[in-house]
Design an enzyme around this catalytic site. Sequence first.
Site, PDB file in Angstrom:
ATOM      1  N   PHE A 167       0.846  -1.298   0.004  1.00 39.97           N
ATOM      2  CA  PHE A 167       0.198   0.042  -0.143  1.00 39.97           C
ATOM      3  C   PHE A 167       0.924   1.361   0.017  1.00 39.97           C
ATOM      4  O   PHE A 167       0.857   1.939  -0.988  1.00 39.97           O
ATOM      5  CB  PHE A 167      -0.949  -0.162   1.124  1.00 39.97           C
ATOM      6  N   ASN A 220       8.742  -9.038  -1.671  1.00 35.39           N
ATOM      7  CA  ASN A 220       8.877 -10.482  -1.746  1.00 35.39           C
ATOM      8  C   ASN A 220       7.292 -10.924  -2.143  1.00 35.39           C
ATOM      9  O   ASN A 220       7.090 -12.239  -1.988  1.00 35.39           O
ATOM     10  CB  ASN A 220       9.456 -11.329  -0.495  1.00 35.39           C
ATOM     11  N   GLY A 229       2.320  -7.949  -0.309  1.00 36.51           N
ATOM     12  CA  GLY A 229       2.334  -6.997  -1.489  1.00 36.51           C
ATOM     13  C   GLY A 229       1.482  -7.559  -2.709  1.00 36.51           C
ATOM     14  O   GLY A 229       1.200  -8.698  -2.902  1.00 36.51           O
ATOM     15  N   LYS A 271      25.388   1.898   4.040  1.00 34.18           N
ATOM     16  CA  LYS A 271      26.789   2.193   4.399  1.00 34.18           C
ATOM     17  C   LYS A 271      27.704   1.968   2.948  1.00 34.18           C
ATOM     18  O   LYS A 271      28.637   2.657   2.764  1.00 34.18           O
ATOM     19  CB  LYS A 271      27.185   1.240   5.465  1.00 34.18           C
ATOM     20  N   ALA A 290      10.543   3.011   7.940  1.00 36.25           N
ATOM     21  CA  ALA A 290       9.176   3.195   8.166  1.00 36.25           C
ATOM     22  C   ALA A 290       8.995   2.734   9.750  1.00 36.25           C
ATOM     23  O   ALA A 290       9.051   1.575   9.750  1.00 36.25           O
ATOM     24  CB  ALA A 290       8.318   2.574   7.249  1.00 36.25           C
ATOM     25  N   TYR A 316       5.433  -7.157  15.731  1.00 33.16           N
ATOM     26  CA  TYR A 316       5.617  -5.972  15.172  1.00 33.16           C
ATOM     27  C   TYR A 316       6.191  -4.835  15.923  1.00 33.16           C
ATOM     28  O   TYR A 316       7.223  -4.292  15.408  1.00 33.16           O
ATOM     29  CB  TYR A 316       4.083  -5.542  14.456  1.00 33.16           C
TER      30      TYR A 316
END
Length: 328
Positions: free
Chosen positions: A12, A33, A37, A106, A115, A146
């Site tokens: 999203f 992956n 999604g 890096k 996020a 989470y």
Amino acid sequence: MKKVLITGAAGFLGSHLCDRFIKESFHVIGMDNLITGDLKNIEHLFKLSNFEFYNHDVSKFVHVPGELDYILHFASPASPIDYLKIPIQTLKVGSLGTHNLLGLAKEKNARILIASTSEVYGDPLVHPQNEDYYGNVNTIGPRGVYDEAKRFQESITMAYHTYHGIETRIVRIFNTYGPRMRLNDGRVVPAFIGQSLRGEDLTIFGDGSQTRSFCYVDDLVEGIYRLLFSDYVYPVNIGNPDEISIKDFAKEIIELTGTDQKVVYKPLPKNDPLQRQPDITRAKEIIGWEPVVPRREGMKKTLEYFKSFSKEDLNKREHKDFSSYSQS
Ligand code: UDP
């Protein structure tokens, strides 16, 4: 042309970010992956020469050839039902995935924005939540996978900034909605809209007095874009402070869809935060940002999106019985 890697590109938020960076003439590498999604969200970008897509799980070593200027780490399941279904992947993408992307930043000398989430505040004892609040999270609760992955993500990001001098940005995202949410991911916006469109009762968890504050996706994307190009390294809340109880939100959706659906009450899921509202003073000061899309307007656009679904798609269920979740 500057190059940006966006993880969670088919999700999203990731897909809306891809659109924005394409519009701003970046070369965009989307990575996903496809666990949560959907390629449909970005299929319109495949014909563009400045868009590439890698099907890859970022919790495994991430390789991107050539130079890279920016990384936006948006890969993660984002719905409480998903955390229960795929808890280990949720932990891994927030921890190992973030580690890999910091390593890539890096290596490439790229700036990275990660996020984070209002979930770092858990079931907050401070209201509204500002960035100095440390939060109230149950590490071993159903949402812990989470919340703690995201908290670790913030820590390792600051450590890479401090010890390796990486340019980092941290956005704490509050509830966001809009087109391309997964219809059946169990979150309240698609859940209520889907139920209305199917002519079903709206399921309110608990007594509906718990609050959330919903931000339209275009506002969120604008805030993230500004934060990335600011020079501020500490976490910044991005969300809409317009708070509403879930009970009143159900009424709003019923009114908006023009249906006469009823509401049914199910048990409140364990550790479901009772209140949530962002304090956006910092975002206003640092990046001159505040949301501009009122909830009714944003919800109308979201409803239009879901109305375009075929009857068959509307009836496809990933999570058939929400009540088993609400009793978790
Ligand atoms: N909720 C609800 N009915 C549903 C789905 C969610 O009442 O069908 C409630 C949920 O218990 C929570 C709020 O709506 O209090 C927002 O839930 P969501 O999963 O969208 O996101 P959260 O902010 O909890 O991560």
